[in-house]
Design an enzyme around this catalytic site. Structure first.
Site, PDB file in Angstrom:
ATOM      1  NE  ARG A 141       3.292  -4.734  11.290  1.00  0.00           N
ATOM      2  CZ  ARG A 141       4.190  -4.435  10.354  1.00  0.00           C
ATOM      3  NH1 ARG A 141       5.376  -5.024  10.348  1.00  0.00           N
ATOM      4  NH2 ARG A 141       3.905  -3.575   9.405  1.00  0.00           N
ATOM      5  NE  ARG A 181      -4.204   2.086  12.000  1.00  0.00           N
ATOM      6  CZ  ARG A 181      -3.193   1.523  11.347  1.00  0.00           C
ATOM      7  NH1 ARG A 181      -3.277   0.254  10.995  1.00  0.00           N
ATOM      8  NH2 ARG A 181      -2.113   2.208  11.045  1.00  0.00           N
ATOM      9  CE  LYS A 186      -2.208  -0.709   3.826  1.00  0.00           C
ATOM     10  NZ  LYS A 186      -1.393  -1.871   4.262  1.00  0.00           N
ATOM     11  NE  ARG A 241       9.944  -1.078  10.015  1.00  0.00           N
ATOM     12  CZ  ARG A 241       8.882  -0.504   9.430  1.00  0.00           C
ATOM     13  NH1 ARG A 241       8.976   0.722   8.964  1.00  0.00           N
ATOM     14  NH2 ARG A 241       7.748  -1.154   9.304  1.00  0.00           N
ATOM     15  NE  ARG A 261       9.739  -3.181   5.918  1.00  0.00           N
ATOM     16  CZ  ARG A 261       8.511  -2.679   6.033  1.00  0.00           C
ATOM     17  NH1 ARG A 261       7.965  -2.002   5.026  1.00  0.00           N
ATOM     18  NH2 ARG A 261       7.809  -2.880   7.142  1.00  0.00           N
TER      19      ARG A 261
END
Length: 210
Positions: A166, A88, A13, A155, A122
């Site tokens: 998540r 959300r 996104k 991260r 990532r």
């Protein structure tokens, strides 16, 4: 054109939002960015948000909506906007609908395994914050940023345990928005399990630049 981008973390996104923002000349807006901007500028809304966060609480739907509504009144939103990360939940979506702002909702479809591959691989530069993926888009030198030579790191929220959590939160709280907007005939699905350039081509076919 006004857009809401829906999809799980790692669906692409943010990447597409940045591309669409540039090509369509409309701002990409995330609630996190709005919160930080208001807190930094010490606005009345920012003070409210900071007080809640400092107390370890969650920002209420009413306050989130107030902040988003205030942001959408700014001049750079006259020709449209992209909401990335809002709404959300169903209550947030219902409250936003009452504002009467026309929107097109784009649902980013991607499978869980690809999400895990994207996020767990990532790496982010500690200096310039540039993003890499050791599997799909690796840096020229392992562990070093191509742009500034800074050190790359993983991260905390890109570690497997965090990714799993998540995704669970997304499935429980945000995924129901897909049916909510589909019933309102505002939903368009897009296959985001591809290179972002291909996704952008399809997006521009669905929503030609005016």
């Amino acid at each position: 054109m006004n857009f809401i981008f829906l999809g799980p973390p790692g669906a692409g996104k943010g990447t597409l939002a940045a591309q669409v923002s540039e090509e369509y000349r409309i701002p990409q807006i995330s609630t996190g960015d709005i919160f930080r901007e208001n807190i930094k500028n010490q606005t009345e809304l920012g003070k409210k948000v900071k007080a809640v966060i400092d107390a370890g609480g969650l920002v209420s739907d009413d306050l989130v909506l107030e902040i988003v509504g205030d942001r959408l009144k700014k001049d750079d939103c006259k020709n449209g906007f992209i909401l990335d990360g809002f709404p959300r939940t169903i209550p947030q979506a219902e409250a936003f609908e009452k504002l009467g702002i026309p929107v097109q909702v784009v649902n980013f479809e991607v499978n869980n395994q690809l999400i895990i591959d994207r996020l767990s691989n990532r790496r982010v530069c500690k200096e310039c914050k540039a993003n890499y993926n050791v599997k799909f888009m690796p840096p020229k030198v392992e562990g070093k940023c191509d742009k500034c030579g800074g050190e790359l790191f993983t991260r905390e929220d890109d570690k497997i345990e965090s990714i799993t959590n998540r995704l669970e939160v997304y499935r429980k709280e945000t995924e129901p928005l897909i049916d909510f907007y589909r019933k309102l005939n505002k939903m368009v699905d897009i296959d985001s399990a591809r290179d972002s350039k291909e996704v952008l081509v399809d997006f521009k076919k669905l929503f030609p630049v005016k």
